[in-house]
Design a protein around this motif. Structure first.
Motif, PDB file in Angstrom:
ATOM      1  N   ARG B 354       0.738  -1.079  -0.373  1.00 23.50           N
ATOM      2  CA  ARG B 354      -0.262  -0.013   0.393  1.00 23.50           C
ATOM      3  C   ARG B 354       0.768   1.102   0.270  1.00 23.50           C
ATOM      4  NH1 ARG B 354      -4.451  -1.717   3.286  1.00 23.50           N
ATOM      5  NH2 ARG B 354      -2.984  -2.275   4.400  1.00 23.50           N
ATOM      6  N   ARG B 355       1.982   1.134   0.774  1.00 20.18           N
ATOM      7  CA  ARG B 355       2.655   2.489   0.918  1.00 20.18           C
ATOM      8  C   ARG B 355       3.651   2.437  -0.393  1.00 20.18           C
ATOM      9  NH1 ARG B 355       4.381   3.466   7.004  1.00 20.18           N
ATOM     10  NH2 ARG B 355       2.580   2.522   7.803  1.00 20.18           N
ATOM     11  N   ILE B 356       3.822   1.321  -0.831  1.00 18.19           N
ATOM     12  CA  ILE B 356       4.844   2.038  -2.203  1.00 18.19           C
ATOM     13  C   ILE B 356       3.931   2.378  -2.810  1.00 18.19           C
ATOM     14  CG2 ILE B 356       5.799   0.280  -3.858  1.00 18.19           C
ATOM     15  CD1 ILE B 356       6.549  -2.072  -2.121  1.00 18.19           C
ATOM     16  N   MET B 357       2.308   1.789  -3.198  1.00 16.81           N
ATOM     17  CA  MET B 357       1.843   2.501  -4.396  1.00 16.81           C
ATOM     18  C   MET B 357       0.977   4.184  -3.882  1.00 16.81           C
ATOM     19  SD  MET B 357      -0.985  -0.533  -5.513  1.00 16.81           S
ATOM     20  CE  MET B 357      -1.173  -1.932  -4.133  1.00 16.81           C
ATOM     21  N   VAL B 358       1.282   4.122  -3.042  1.00 13.12           N
ATOM     22  CA  VAL B 358       1.024   5.891  -2.263  1.00 13.12           C
ATOM     23  C   VAL B 358       2.339   6.589  -2.610  1.00 13.12           C
ATOM     24  CG1 VAL B 358       0.769   7.318  -0.495  1.00 13.12           C
ATOM     25  CG2 VAL B 358      -0.503   4.859  -0.215  1.00 13.12           C
ATOM     26  N   GLY B 359       3.548   6.397  -2.800  1.00  8.85           N
ATOM     27  CA  GLY B 359       4.507   6.490  -2.938  1.00  8.85           C
ATOM     28  C   GLY B 359       4.814   6.551  -4.932  1.00  8.85           C
ATOM     29  N   THR B 360       4.409   5.310  -5.269  1.00 11.72           N
ATOM     30  CA  THR B 360       4.431   5.953  -6.945  1.00 11.72           C
ATOM     31  C   THR B 360       3.396   6.686  -7.603  1.00 11.72           C
ATOM     32  OG1 THR B 360       5.273   3.435  -6.879  1.00 11.72           O
ATOM     33  CG2 THR B 360       4.544   4.121  -8.643  1.00 11.72           C
ATOM     34  N   TYR B 361       1.750   6.489  -6.360  1.00 15.60           N
ATOM     35  CA  TYR B 361       1.860   7.709  -6.604  1.00 15.60           C
ATOM     36  C   TYR B 361       2.215   9.105  -7.040  1.00 15.60           C
ATOM     37  CZ  TYR B 361      -3.125   9.686  -7.646  1.00 15.60           C
ATOM     38  OH  TYR B 361      -3.841  10.752  -8.443  1.00 15.60           O
ATOM     39  N   ALA B 362       1.992   9.324  -5.755  1.00 16.53           N
ATOM     40  CA  ALA B 362       2.627  10.775  -5.409  1.00 16.53           C
ATOM     41  C   ALA B 362       3.525  11.200  -5.704  1.00 16.53           C
ATOM     42  CB  ALA B 362       2.784  10.913  -3.940  1.00 16.53           C
ATOM     43  N   LEU B 363       4.458  10.241  -6.877  1.00 24.08           N
ATOM     44  CA  LEU B 363       5.419  10.913  -7.432  1.00 24.08           C
ATOM     45  C   LEU B 363       5.480  10.807  -9.250  1.00 24.08           C
ATOM     46  CD1 LEU B 363       8.450   8.980  -5.457  1.00 24.08           C
ATOM     47  CD2 LEU B 363       8.336  11.883  -5.481  1.00 24.08           C
ATOM     48  N   SER B 364       4.453   9.916  -9.003  1.00 23.79           N
ATOM     49  CA  SER B 364       4.597  10.218 -10.557  1.00 23.79           C
ATOM     50  C   SER B 364       3.990  11.430 -11.246  1.00 23.79           C
ATOM     51  CB  SER B 364       2.931   9.004 -11.019  1.00 23.79           C
ATOM     52  OG  SER B 364       1.772   9.412 -10.806  1.00 23.79           O
ATOM     53  N   GLY B 366       2.989  14.086 -13.614  1.00 22.54           N
ATOM     54  CA  GLY B 366       1.129  14.793 -13.214  1.00 22.54           C
ATOM     55  C   GLY B 366       1.171  15.102 -12.036  1.00 22.54           C
ATOM     56  N   TYR B 367       1.159  14.852 -10.944  1.00 20.60           N
ATOM     57  CA  TYR B 367       1.307  14.544  -9.199  1.00 20.60           C
ATOM     58  C   TYR B 367       1.922  15.470  -8.185  1.00 20.60           C
ATOM     59  CZ  TYR B 367      -2.904  12.093 -11.405  1.00 20.60           C
ATOM     60  OH  TYR B 367      -3.979  11.954 -11.710  1.00 20.60           O
ATOM     61  N   PHE B 368       3.180  15.304  -8.409  1.00 23.35           N
ATOM     62  CA  PHE B 368       4.920  14.886  -7.487  1.00 23.35           C
ATOM     63  C   PHE B 368       4.814  16.362  -6.927  1.00 23.35           C
ATOM     64  CE2 PHE B 368       8.369  17.034  -7.311  1.00 23.35           C
ATOM     65  CZ  PHE B 368       9.521  16.128  -6.631  1.00 23.35           C
ATOM     66  N   ASP B 369       3.957  17.695  -8.594  1.00 21.63           N
ATOM     67  CA  ASP B 369       3.782  19.139  -7.394  1.00 21.63           C
ATOM     68  C   ASP B 369       2.382  19.168  -6.505  1.00 21.63           C
ATOM     69  OD1 ASP B 369       5.519  19.709  -8.939  1.00 21.63           O
ATOM     70  OD2 ASP B 369       4.501  21.699  -9.760  1.00 21.63           O
ATOM     71  N   ALA B 370       1.879  18.382  -6.804  1.00 23.90           N
ATOM     72  CA  ALA B 370       0.311  18.419  -5.619  1.00 23.90           C
ATOM     73  C   ALA B 370       0.959  18.039  -4.627  1.00 23.90           C
ATOM     74  CB  ALA B 370      -0.616  18.207  -6.509  1.00 23.90           C
ATOM     75  N   TYR B 371       1.142  17.301  -4.182  1.00 23.89           N
ATOM     76  CA  TYR B 371       1.322  15.768  -3.331  1.00 23.89           C
ATOM     77  C   TYR B 371       2.667  15.828  -2.835  1.00 23.89           C
ATOM     78  CZ  TYR B 371      -2.777  13.151  -4.433  1.00 23.89           C
ATOM     79  OH  TYR B 371      -3.352  13.026  -5.051  1.00 23.89           O
ATOM     80  N   TYR B 372       4.352  15.304  -3.321  1.00 22.17           N
ATOM     81  CA  TYR B 372       5.186  15.322  -2.720  1.00 22.17           C
ATOM     82  C   TYR B 372       5.652  16.585  -2.530  1.00 22.17           C
ATOM     83  CZ  TYR B 372       9.683  14.147  -1.472  1.00 22.17           C
ATOM     84  OH  TYR B 372      11.120  13.265  -0.784  1.00 22.17           O
ATOM     85  N   LEU B 373       5.625  18.085  -3.348  1.00 25.48           N
ATOM     86  CA  LEU B 373       6.382  19.392  -3.525  1.00 25.48           C
ATOM     87  C   LEU B 373       5.513  19.698  -2.191  1.00 25.48           C
ATOM     88  CD1 LEU B 373       8.735  20.331  -5.093  1.00 25.48           C
ATOM     89  CD2 LEU B 373       7.651  21.636  -6.085  1.00 25.48           C
ATOM     90  N   LYS B 374       3.713  19.855  -2.205  1.00 21.61           N
ATOM     91  CA  LYS B 374       3.279  20.634  -1.991  1.00 21.61           C
ATOM     92  C   LYS B 374       4.301  20.584  -0.396  1.00 21.61           C
ATOM     93  CE  LYS B 374      -0.104  22.727   0.071  1.00 21.61           C
ATOM     94  NZ  LYS B 374      -0.200  24.571  -0.677  1.00 21.61           N
TER      95      LYS B 374
END
Lengths: 95, 484
Positions: B354-364, B366-374
């Motif tokens: 589950r955590r690998i998938m959350v991380g994969t999604y957050a870093l993919s 189109g989503y990097f800025d909204a999740y990881y950078l934020k």
């Protein structure tokens, strides 16, 4: 944010995880819950805030470009699933 | 013998009242007769422990003993140990005999500490209850129907049950402090970079930090004196002069300014926990400490920020487990993709996936800025809150956890509910600060932990503030029934 089973399949593939069909529904639900939960971040004003990658603003150390490790290939390969002539074996990639 | 602290055992060894072989044998017999009730150890290393004990006794006879020579400990099974299985609580590494020692393991070897075994833990340190372990849950010695906390649940349960006088742990979002609180022991998460991450299997590299778990603050200091120090093999290891972390144990607390973050005393805290923390505050007032209310306005965002940052880093770190070089490989892979997909799908448990998938999604894309950078931006706001608070106060006091130990199975169905059990510990990791948990009383027969948070590099002060509390209270001496 609600993830479909198709989206979970795509993410799982990107992460190289073979998720069983019967588990897709649970993953779709729990991953959606987690993404909903982290959406709280959206309301925070972060205009002009520098992203923080490291707790202490330290720069990476550099070392001389010289070998530091002895060759321990045989030692490390003793725990490998499959090796031959010092090489790791995987299924054939090029026909 | 097992009711003694590390400091007392070290003195007995020094005075010749006991040998390391006797001491090590005693703890091994306790493990053999009692751990079937707890499941706190994944691997017992009896022969190696006795061999180290004999060497420790011989070194002492030659006059070459150090402060902890001969004192047995256990290591969390996240620390690589040469020639011994290092599973990280995962099927993925069930067959992994580490070919080298972690930096922390090397240091305890050099100090002459016999290692009794490797402790159970949440899989890859991802969990708050020890229930994600491939080797089954650990039971809390205070009530075996309850969890010991996690991820260092085995280390906490082993120390609480007197199966070892001290244990190593790791803390990415509370994994030393939360189980220490739930089992009534003392645990310290040092400043990020104090303890080498070399050979400590990585979960979230910008948050992971090893630390000691023992019965007293003094013992944690003795262990940290062994564990801490620069290691050039860890790129974020701190280069700082050596220090004695117990140097300030007897410093007076008169005039000490203790901050109370109002955000940590809000709704969601169990009334029994609140009562215990109030009593601890009164105790410190009697010692002459002054209390100041401080604000950590962004701390409420620490759990959501953590569940972006930590999974993102984990999805990258755990990419190394591919079934090729070591660890689990699926049966009869039909091609390379099948080998990767099935080895990882079968080797990792559901929470890790589950955590690998959350991380994969957050870093993919189109989503990097909204999740990881934020998340990394809010992380700075959280750290800045602490910076401002430490301009007004010397330490911060808070509960370690909102509740006492919960029942096995109570939170496994809902990951977000489980994540919220670390609501008071996570902000510290995001900021990289040192913090500890120490026993402060009981609520309905279960231990309650008090958390002390220090400024960067202020471990010695924290240990002193905790030691002064332990000089005047007996909570840290309480043993669970059946394990006295």
């Amino acid at each position: 944010m609600s993830l479909s089973q198709e989206q979970v399949k795509k993410i799982a593939h990107l992460a190289r995880l073979n998720v069983r069909e019967e588990d897709l529904d649970t993953y779709a639900r729990t991953l959606s819950d987690i993404l909903d939960f982290v959406e709280q971040m959206e309301g925070v004003d972060t205009e002009g805030v520098e992203p923080m990658a490291h707790p202490l603003a330290l720069s990476q150390r550099l070392r001389a470009d010289a070998p530091t490790e002895p060759d321990r290939r045989a030692h490390f390969q003793r725990i490998a699933p499959a090796v031959e002539d010092g090489l790791y074996l995987v299924p054939r990639v090029i026909e | 013998m097992h009711d003694k602290t590390i400091a007392e055992l070290a003195a007995d060894l020094r005075d010749g009242k006991v040998s390391s072989v006797e001491l090590t044998g005693h703890y091994l017999r306790r493990i053999e007769s009692l751990d079937n009730r707890l499941n706190s150890l994944i691997t017992v290393t009896a022969e190696q422990a006795l061999e180290t004990a004999r060497a420790a006794d011989a070194a002492r006879a030659r006059g070459e003993a150090g402060p902890l020579t001969g004192v047995p400990i256990v290591h969390k099974d996240i620390f690589c140990t040469d020639g011994v299985r290092t599973s990280c609580g995962s099927r993925m590494l069930d067959n992994f005999i580490s070919p080298y020692d972690a930096g922390v393991v090397e240091r305890f070897k050099a100090a002459g500490c016999p290692v009794l075994g490797k402790t159970n833990m949440d899989e890859f340190a991802m969990g708050s209850s020890n229930e994600t372990s491939y080797y089954g849950p650990v039971n809390n010695p205070w009530d075996t129907q309850r969890v010991p906390g996690g991820s260092s649940g085995g280390s906490a349960a082993a120390v609480a049950a007197r199966l070892a006088p001290g244990a190593t742990g790791t803390d990415t979002g509370g994994s030393i402090r939360q189980p220490a609180a739930l089992t009534g022991i003392t645990g310290l998460k040092p400043t990020y970079g104090r303890v080498s991450r070399w050979g400590m299997i990585a979960f979230a590299s910008s948050l992971d930090q090893g630390g000691p778990m023992a019965r007293t603050a003094e013992d944690c200091g003795l262990m940290l004196n062994v564990m801490a120090g620069f290691d050039e093999r860890d790129s974020t290891s701190l280069e700082r002069p050596a220090e004695d972390f117990n140097a300030r144990l007897n410093t007076t607390l008169k005039g000490l300014r203790i901050g109370l973050p109002r955000e940590f005393f809000g709704e969601g805290m169990d009334p029994g926990v609140a009562r215990v923390i109030d009593e601890a505050i009164d105790f410190y007032k009697k010692l002459g400490a002054e209390f100041v209310e401080v604000a950590l306005p962004h701390s409420g965002l620490s759990v959501p920020v953590y569940y972006v940052v930590a999974p993102a880093e984990c999805s990258s770190n755990l990419a190394r487990f591919d079934g090729v070089r070591y660890g689990y490989r699926c049966e009869d892979p039909k091609d390379l993709m099948d080998l990767y997909m099935r080895s990882r799908g079968e080797g990792f448990g559901p929470e890790v996936q589950r955590r690998i998938m959350v991380g994969t999604y957050a870093l993919s894309a189109g989503y990097f800025d909204a999740y990881y950078l934020k998340a990394q931006k809010i992380r700075r706001l959280i750290a800045d809150d602490f910076r401002q608070a430490f301009e007004q106060v010397d330490v911060i006091l808070a509960p370690t956890t909102p509740t006492t130990a919960f029942r096995l199975g109570e939170k496994t169905a809902d990951p977000v509910t489980m994540y919220l059990s670390d609501v008071y510990t996570i902000a510290v990791n995001l900021a990289g600060l040192p913090a500890m948990s120490l026993p402060a009383g009981f609520s309905q027969g279960l231990p309650v932990g008090m958390q002390l948070i220090g400024n960067y590099f202020d471990e010695a002060r924290l240990l002193g503030v905790a030691h002064q509390y332990q000089l005047g209270t007996e909570w840290h001496q309480m043993a669970p029934a059946g394990f006295e």
